[in-house]
Write a protein that holds these residues in place. Sequence first.
Motif, PDB file in Angstrom:
ATOM      1  N   GLU A  69       0.822  -1.206   0.000  1.00  0.00           N
ATOM      2  CA  GLU A  69       0.000   0.000   0.000  1.00  0.00           C
ATOM      3  C   GLU A  69       0.861   1.263   0.000  1.00  0.00           C
ATOM      4  N   GLU A  79      -3.621   0.821  -4.349  1.00  0.00           N
ATOM      5  CA  GLU A  79      -4.766   1.548  -3.808  1.00  0.00           C
ATOM      6  C   GLU A  79      -5.340   0.804  -2.609  1.00  0.00           C
ATOM      7  N   SER A  81      -7.997  -0.574  -0.053  1.00  0.00           N
ATOM      8  CA  SER A  81      -9.382  -1.004  -0.238  1.00  0.00           C
ATOM      9  C   SER A  81      -9.888  -1.604   1.067  1.00  0.00           C
ATOM     10  N   SER A  97      -8.267  -0.278   5.003  1.00  0.00           N
ATOM     11  CA  SER A  97      -6.987  -0.575   4.367  1.00  0.00           C
ATOM     12  C   SER A  97      -6.275  -1.670   5.129  1.00  0.00           C
TER      13      SER A  97
END
Length: 274
Positions: free
Chosen positions: A144, A216, A218, A255
């Motif tokens: 990330e 990204e 999520s 996340s």
Amino acid sequence: MKVLISTDIEGIAGVFHPEQTRPGNVEYEQARRWMTHEANAAAQGAFEGGASEVWVNDSHGGFRNLLPEAFDSRVRLVLGKPRTLGMMAGLEASPDLVFMVGYHARAQSRGILAHTINSTAFARVKVDGEEAGEAALYGRLAEERGARVALLTGDDVFGAETLPLFEGARFVCVKSAHGYSSGVTQTPAAACEAIRRAAQEVVEGNAHERFGARHEASTRHCELRVQTSALADLFCQWPLLERIDAVTLAFDAPSAEHVVRTLNCLSAMSFMLR
């Protein structure tokens, strides 16, 4: 190229018993030296491969195990707790590559000293339906932040469960598990040489790669099985958690970073019941 080395102790060559992982005894003092030498070998290999900067994160227990005087003088050390990113503190410096040195297999596996974050609190962690150990959890956090997990070291069980998670990563097996606290190990010197050589080759092999693109974040669904119903009682005081049964909890997080931070908070809470 910047490299972050996250270093645990259970996957270090020669370490087989919990006593070796706990401060306050001769066996631990020996094991922390082996841990230091393996981390330094990875750092030296990274520099030999062309790394411009190497940070080493002490990622075991109280995060105060590594011996600073034994390191290459170019290394920067990340020590002590609490810290927001836990075993991946140092990602704030935007490394290109992450090495996981001395890591171990997940809870309820047959790896040496296998556990996930806190063996007295957590029996199993699943993220989005897949069982996850520390390497999986923290590796996703690294991704990330735009870093690539490029080198793994530990026992054979750890390698078998973790290597498939990180495309292109390299694994150095320093010992083979026969059970929770038994197996066959390389000598510390042999393990260090294998790690140094692998680290050099990994950095050289990534010299022309482009880095920095973050994955990204999520929403993640985490299902957590704890060791006792008393722990479930305690953890469910936190409104974020949903109780599934006597020892199973669940929560959603925006996340991988928030999954890790939540688990670390629960781990700290668990000390209330000791």
